[in-house]
Every structure is written in C-alpha cells, then in structure tokens.
Design an enzyme around this catalytic site. Structure first.
Site, PDB file in Angstrom:
ATOM      1  N   ILE A 133      -6.692   7.971  -0.450  1.00 23.82           N
ATOM      2  CA  ILE A 133      -6.701   6.533  -0.667  1.00 23.82           C
ATOM      3  C   ILE A 133      -7.578   5.981   0.453  1.00 23.82           C
ATOM      4  CG2 ILE A 133      -4.554   6.263   0.643  1.00 23.82           C
ATOM      5  CD1 ILE A 133      -3.848   3.844  -1.022  1.00 23.82           C
ATOM      6  N   SER A 134      -8.536   5.131   0.106  1.00 25.51           N
ATOM      7  CA  SER A 134      -9.471   4.611   1.105  1.00 25.51           C
ATOM      8  C   SER A 134      -8.760   3.770   2.156  1.00 25.51           C
ATOM      9  CB  SER A 134     -10.553   3.754   0.435  1.00 25.51           C
ATOM     10  OG  SER A 134     -11.365   4.539  -0.396  1.00 25.51           O
ATOM     11  N   GLN A 135      -9.387   3.686   3.324  1.00 25.36           N
ATOM     12  CA  GLN A 135      -8.832   2.841   4.379  1.00 25.36           C
ATOM     13  C   GLN A 135      -8.823   1.389   3.899  1.00 25.36           C
ATOM     14  OE1 GLN A 135     -12.543   3.317   7.084  1.00 25.36           O
ATOM     15  NE2 GLN A 135     -11.351   1.700   8.001  1.00 25.36           N
ATOM     16  N   PRO A 136      -7.831   0.607   4.293  1.00 23.53           N
ATOM     17  CA  PRO A 136      -7.741  -0.784   3.842  1.00 23.53           C
ATOM     18  C   PRO A 136      -9.015  -1.594   4.105  1.00 23.53           C
ATOM     19  CG  PRO A 136      -5.695  -0.136   4.868  1.00 23.53           C
ATOM     20  CD  PRO A 136      -6.668   1.001   5.089  1.00 23.53           C
ATOM     21  N   ARG A 162       0.821  -1.215   0.000  1.00 25.33           N
ATOM     22  CA  ARG A 162       0.000   0.000   0.000  1.00 25.33           C
ATOM     23  C   ARG A 162       0.857   1.268   0.000  1.00 25.33           C
ATOM     24  NH1 ARG A 162      -3.436   2.905   4.325  1.00 25.33           N
ATOM     25  NH2 ARG A 162      -5.189   3.746   3.137  1.00 25.33           N
TER      26      ARG A 162
END
Length: 189
Positions: free
Chosen positions: A42-45, A16
């Site tokens: 960037i979205s949270q995992p 990531r």
C-alpha cells in the site's frame, strides 16, 4: 506540500488501517509503504495524496485506477469523484480490496480482475487515470482511453522511475516529470 482541502480531508478521515493486514497494522499511519502480501504494498499516504491531487479531479469525474492493491487509493478516489473503475491483476488482492471497500460502504467503485496495461476499453474514456505500479514505458492503451482534457499520473521506469503527469488535449499529449519514485513493477503485458 498537499494543498487540495478535499484531498487533505479524505486522507484525515479514511481509516488506512482497514486496508492493511493485521500483522502490519502497527505501521498503518506511518508515512511509508506497507506490505499487503503477494509482493505488493500500500503506497505511503503522502504519495497517495500527491497523486490524487495531481489529477485535479472534479466531483463529476470518472477515474480509472490501474493496480487496485489493497483498495486504499480506490477508496480515496471514491470520496472525491462520481465513479471509480479499478483493475487488479492479482485475483486475491482484487477480491480482498472489493470486500473491504464494500464493507466500508463504497458503492461508486467498479472492479475488474485483469491486465491493467490494456486498460478497460468498455468503460473508457476516463477523465483521469492513476497508475499505482511502474511499467517500463507509458502504455499506449491507457493514453488512448484518457479523455481529451484528461490527466494521467503514472510512475514509469525499471531501475530509475519517474512520476509523470500526462495531459491530453486535441493536439495530443504533453507530460511533465514530477519526481523520482520507487513503485512495484507493473506486471502483465
């Protein structure tokens, strides 16, 4: 709560940090969204995994992503399906994501700079569609480009947003609310 072993495996392996600007890389493996510039994140995992799992994809699928952003979600999808189509309205983000994904060896991603609201009619229909920015309502062009038997996941709303899973069959569409969410707004139409 993620159960799909393929999604879990990809999330564990994919670097990531490669998709995050240097000044924010110390947050690369925190379970939170991270700035990627241009007012985008960037979205949270967890959200990437949840949305990927909800699509119930197979290896042969063609998936359309609206909102390339950093390229991270496209790379996750590229590990899970045959072909990924991704569109980004902000040229610098789209070009940067393509460069990162190419450097990491992803050859099954097609890129387009444009307005995701209208979709990608020349490449449709898609087995699955994932939208990573929130429009005020479900865009009809995306519903039209979803194959019969396909699934779309999309955050919808302005002040209050819901993550919605849409199923399409011969009779039309059905949808189910998954949870309240907070995504950057969809720009464009």
């Amino acid at each position: 709560g993620i159960k799909d072993p393929d999604v879990i495996d990809v999330m564990r392996r994919l670097p990531r940090h490669e998709f995050i600007p240097l000044e924010f890389r110390d947050k690369a493996y925190d379970d939170c969204p991270v700035s990627i510039g241009e007012g985008q994140t960037i979205s949270q995992p967890y959200m990437v995994a949840l949305m990927s799992e909800a699509l119930r994809m197979s290896k042969e699928d063609r998936v359309f992503e609206i909102g390339t952003g950093s390229g991270y979600q496209a790379a996750v999808l590229a590990e899970l399906v045959q072909q990924v189509y991704t569109i980004e309205i902000i040229p610098d983000l789209g070009k940067g994501a393509k460069a990162i994904c190419n450097e990491l060896g992803y050859s099954n991603i097609q890129y387009l700079i444009g307005d995701g609201y209208r979709g990608w009619p020349d490449a449709a229909p898609f087995d699955a569609i994932i939208v990573t920015a929130a429009p005020g309502h479900i865009p009809q062009p995306l519903v039209d480009q979803l194959a019969v038997g396909g699934t779309m996941i999309i955050p919808v709303g302005v002040r209050y947003q819901e993550l919605i899973v849409i199923q399409k069959d011969e009779e039309g569409i059905s949808h189910e609310s998954v949870m309240a969410v907070r995504f950057v707004p969809m720009t464009g139409e």
